[in-house]
Design a protein around this motif. Structure first.
Motif, PDB file in Angstrom:
ATOM      1  N   ALA A 171       0.838  -1.205   0.000  1.00 27.74           N
ATOM      2  CA  ALA A 171       0.000   0.000   0.000  1.00 27.74           C
ATOM      3  C   ALA A 171       0.869   1.250   0.000  1.00 27.74           C
ATOM      4  CB  ALA A 171      -0.916  -0.019   1.221  1.00 27.74           C
ATOM      5  N   HIS A 172       1.979   1.212   0.737  1.00 25.92           N
ATOM      6  CA  HIS A 172       2.879   2.355   0.812  1.00 25.92           C
ATOM      7  C   HIS A 172       3.495   2.673  -0.551  1.00 25.92           C
ATOM      8  CE1 HIS A 172       6.363   4.835   1.886  1.00 25.92           C
ATOM      9  NE2 HIS A 172       7.111   3.944   1.256  1.00 25.92           N
ATOM     10  N   MET A 173       3.805   1.647  -1.338  1.00 26.06           N
ATOM     11  CA  MET A 173       4.472   1.855  -2.625  1.00 26.06           C
ATOM     12  C   MET A 173       3.667   2.725  -3.573  1.00 26.06           C
ATOM     13  SD  MET A 173       7.428   0.592  -2.431  1.00 26.06           S
ATOM     14  CE  MET A 173       7.894   0.788  -4.149  1.00 26.06           C
ATOM     15  N   SER A 174       2.356   2.812  -3.351  1.00 24.60           N
ATOM     16  CA  SER A 174       1.535   3.665  -4.204  1.00 24.60           C
ATOM     17  C   SER A 174       1.896   5.137  -4.043  1.00 24.60           C
ATOM     18  CB  SER A 174       0.048   3.440  -3.907  1.00 24.60           C
ATOM     19  OG  SER A 174      -0.253   3.800  -2.566  1.00 24.60           O
ATOM     20  N   CYS A 175       2.519   5.486  -2.903  1.00 23.56           N
ATOM     21  CA  CYS A 175       2.982   6.862  -2.692  1.00 23.56           C
ATOM     22  C   CYS A 175       4.060   7.214  -3.715  1.00 23.56           C
ATOM     23  CB  CYS A 175       3.544   7.034  -1.280  1.00 23.56           C
ATOM     24  SG  CYS A 175       2.360   6.755   0.035  1.00 23.56           S
ATOM     25  N   HIS A 176       4.853   6.210  -4.099  1.00 21.01           N
ATOM     26  CA  HIS A 176       5.930   6.442  -5.055  1.00 21.01           C
ATOM     27  C   HIS A 176       5.454   6.261  -6.499  1.00 21.01           C
ATOM     28  CE1 HIS A 176       8.713   6.601  -1.707  1.00 21.01           C
ATOM     29  NE2 HIS A 176       8.359   5.390  -1.313  1.00 21.01           N
ATOM     30  N   GLY A 178       2.225   6.442  -7.559  1.00 17.77           N
ATOM     31  CA  GLY A 178       1.074   7.271  -7.897  1.00 17.77           C
ATOM     32  C   GLY A 178      -0.166   6.481  -8.255  1.00 17.77           C
ATOM     33  N   LEU A 179      -0.099   5.169  -8.151  1.00 11.30           N
ATOM     34  CA  LEU A 179      -1.254   4.334  -8.494  1.00 11.30           C
ATOM     35  C   LEU A 179      -2.361   4.489  -7.452  1.00 11.30           C
ATOM     36  CD1 LEU A 179       0.522   1.049  -9.641  1.00 11.30           C
ATOM     37  CD2 LEU A 179      -0.529   2.795 -11.083  1.00 11.30           C
ATOM     38  N   ARG A 180      -3.593   4.528  -7.933  1.00 10.29           N
ATOM     39  CA  ARG A 180      -4.771   4.600  -7.056  1.00 10.29           C
ATOM     40  C   ARG A 180      -5.757   3.540  -7.533  1.00 10.29           C
ATOM     41  NH1 ARG A 180      -5.280   9.419  -4.082  1.00 10.29           N
ATOM     42  NH2 ARG A 180      -3.505  10.813  -4.360  1.00 10.29           N
ATOM     43  N   PHE A 191      -8.418   5.923  -4.740  1.00 11.38           N
ATOM     44  CA  PHE A 191      -7.575   5.930  -3.554  1.00 11.38           C
ATOM     45  C   PHE A 191      -6.466   4.896  -3.697  1.00 11.38           C
ATOM     46  CE2 PHE A 191     -11.774   7.356  -2.530  1.00 11.38           C
ATOM     47  CZ  PHE A 191     -11.574   8.466  -1.724  1.00 11.38           C
ATOM     48  N   SER A 192      -5.360   5.174  -3.025  1.00  7.21           N
ATOM     49  CA  SER A 192      -4.234   4.239  -3.065  1.00  7.21           C
ATOM     50  C   SER A 192      -4.442   3.061  -2.123  1.00  7.21           C
ATOM     51  CB  SER A 192      -2.931   4.968  -2.700  1.00  7.21           C
ATOM     52  OG  SER A 192      -3.024   5.530  -1.392  1.00  7.21           O
ATOM     53  N   GLN A 193      -5.262   3.241  -1.075  1.00  8.60           N
ATOM     54  CA  GLN A 193      -5.503   2.186  -0.099  1.00  8.60           C
ATOM     55  C   GLN A 193      -6.994   1.885   0.013  1.00  8.60           C
ATOM     56  OE1 GLN A 193      -3.406   2.572   3.641  1.00  8.60           O
ATOM     57  NE2 GLN A 193      -1.887   3.918   2.729  1.00  8.60           N
ATOM     58  N   SER A 194      -7.324   0.608   0.134  1.00  7.61           N
ATOM     59  CA  SER A 194      -8.730   0.202   0.210  1.00  7.61           C
ATOM     60  C   SER A 194      -9.394   0.737   1.472  1.00  7.61           C
ATOM     61  CB  SER A 194      -8.842  -1.325   0.164  1.00  7.61           C
ATOM     62  OG  SER A 194      -8.135  -1.915   1.245  1.00  7.61           O
ATOM     63  N   SER A 195      -8.627   0.841   2.572  1.00  2.00           N
ATOM     64  CA  SER A 195      -9.201   1.342   3.823  1.00  2.00           C
ATOM     65  C   SER A 195      -9.656   2.789   3.675  1.00  2.00           C
ATOM     66  CB  SER A 195      -8.179   1.224   4.959  1.00  2.00           C
ATOM     67  OG  SER A 195      -6.995   1.934   4.647  1.00  2.00           O
ATOM     68  N   ASN A 196      -8.873   3.606   2.954  1.00  2.61           N
ATOM     69  CA  ASN A 196      -9.258   5.002   2.721  1.00  2.61           C
ATOM     70  C   ASN A 196     -10.493   5.081   1.834  1.00  2.61           C
ATOM     71  OD1 ASN A 196      -7.078   5.817   4.223  1.00  2.61           O
ATOM     72  ND2 ASN A 196      -5.760   6.235   2.472  1.00  2.61           N
ATOM     73  N   MET A 197     -10.580   4.183   0.855  1.00  2.00           N
ATOM     74  CA  MET A 197     -11.751   4.167  -0.014  1.00  2.00           C
ATOM     75  C   MET A 197     -12.999   3.798   0.768  1.00  2.00           C
ATOM     76  SD  MET A 197     -14.014   2.088  -1.828  1.00  2.00           S
ATOM     77  CE  MET A 197     -13.210   0.497  -2.019  1.00  2.00           C
ATOM     78  N   ARG A 198     -12.904   2.800   1.666  1.00  2.70           N
ATOM     79  CA  ARG A 198     -14.070   2.396   2.447  1.00  2.70           C
ATOM     80  C   ARG A 198     -14.513   3.511   3.393  1.00  2.70           C
ATOM     81  NH1 ARG A 198     -11.159  -2.563   2.596  1.00  2.70           N
ATOM     82  NH2 ARG A 198     -10.329  -2.061   4.663  1.00  2.70           N
ATOM     83  N   THR A 199     -13.551   4.217   3.985  1.00  2.00           N
ATOM     84  CA  THR A 199     -13.894   5.343   4.859  1.00  2.00           C
ATOM     85  C   THR A 199     -14.606   6.421   4.066  1.00  2.00           C
ATOM     86  OG1 THR A 199     -11.976   4.908   6.271  1.00  2.00           O
ATOM     87  CG2 THR A 199     -12.958   7.103   6.404  1.00  2.00           C
ATOM     88  N   HIS A 200     -14.101   6.720   2.872  1.00  2.00           N
ATOM     89  CA  HIS A 200     -14.738   7.715   2.010  1.00  2.00           C
ATOM     90  C   HIS A 200     -16.145   7.303   1.627  1.00  2.00           C
ATOM     91  CE1 HIS A 200     -15.610  10.029  -1.660  1.00  2.00           C
ATOM     92  NE2 HIS A 200     -15.856   8.850  -2.222  1.00  2.00           N
TER      93      HIS A 200
END
Length: 216
Positions: A171-176, A178-180, A191-200
């Motif tokens: 999940a961290h590698m998406s910071c480098h 740019g994949l979402r 979103f780069s992380q599924s947890s952020n998408m679920r919160t949204h």
């Protein structure tokens, strides 16, 4: 002894913790663990892993000798141990001989069934020696213990960050990169992380897609 593997009967029960065993030798070894003697233990001279039977140790030693005697006729993959080879073949055949008696799930390995059964019983036999938190399987307990030890085996090759779990690094590698890869099915936000998408998504007020849209 073999018939017990079909009936599920475990006639040897530990008076200390209630754990039951099919074979007397496994029961005796388990009791020696309580006593602190490990009198039936045999340790691998290469990695130190302990076995309660020298036959198991001999089979394990093939891993270090790199003897891969069993080859899969379907894909060519080779194995050190017959049991690993037999289990692997089920990937090709689709066989799942270990079925749950409480739901419709079935598994290729008995160990996976035993782990699954704890979702029904609520049993958590593994506890953290540091904080006492209990877990249903050993692997999750070992991952948890890294929080106490500070061990972070998964390091980022782009920066100095390291993580306790492999999927955290991914999940961290998406910071480098740019994949979402995770998209909200209501508004399309990515979103780069599924947890952020679920919160949204819980807060997203955009209307969902028309019924049947995903069938197109």
């Amino acid at each position: 002894m073999h018939a017990l593997t079909h009936t599920g009967e475990k006639p040897y029960q530990c008076a200390e913790c209630g754990k039951a065993f099919t074979q007397q030798r496994n029961y005796k070894y388990h009791m020696s663990v309580h006593a602190g003697t490990h009198e039936f233990a045999a340790a691998c001279p290469e990695c130190g892993k302990v076995f309660n039977n020298r036959g198991y140790l001999s089979s394990h030693m093939k891993i270090h000798r790199n003897r891969r005697e069993y080859a899969c006729a379907e894909c060519g993959r080779r194995f050190n141990q017959r049991v690993a080879y037999t289990t692997h073949k089920r990937i090709h055949t689709g066989e799942r001989p270990h079925a749950c008696s409480l739901c419709d799930k079935a598994f290729t390995r008995k160990m996976l069934l035993n782990q699954h059964m704890r979702t029904h019983t609520g049993e958590k036999p593994f506890n953290c020696e540091v904080c006492g938190k209990r877990f249903a399987d050993r692997s999750n307990m070992m991952l948890h213990q890294r929080l106490h030890s500070g061990i972070r085996p998964y390091s980022c090759g782009e920066c100095a960050k390291a993580f306790t779990k492999k999927h955290h690094l991914k999940a961290h590698m998406s910071c480098h990169t740019g994949l979402r890869p995770h998209a909200c099915d209501r508004c399309g936000a990515r979103f780069s992380q599924s947890s952020n998408m679920r919160t949204h998504r819980k807060k997203c007020t955009a209307p969902g897609p028309p019924r049947g849209a995903y069938l197109l």
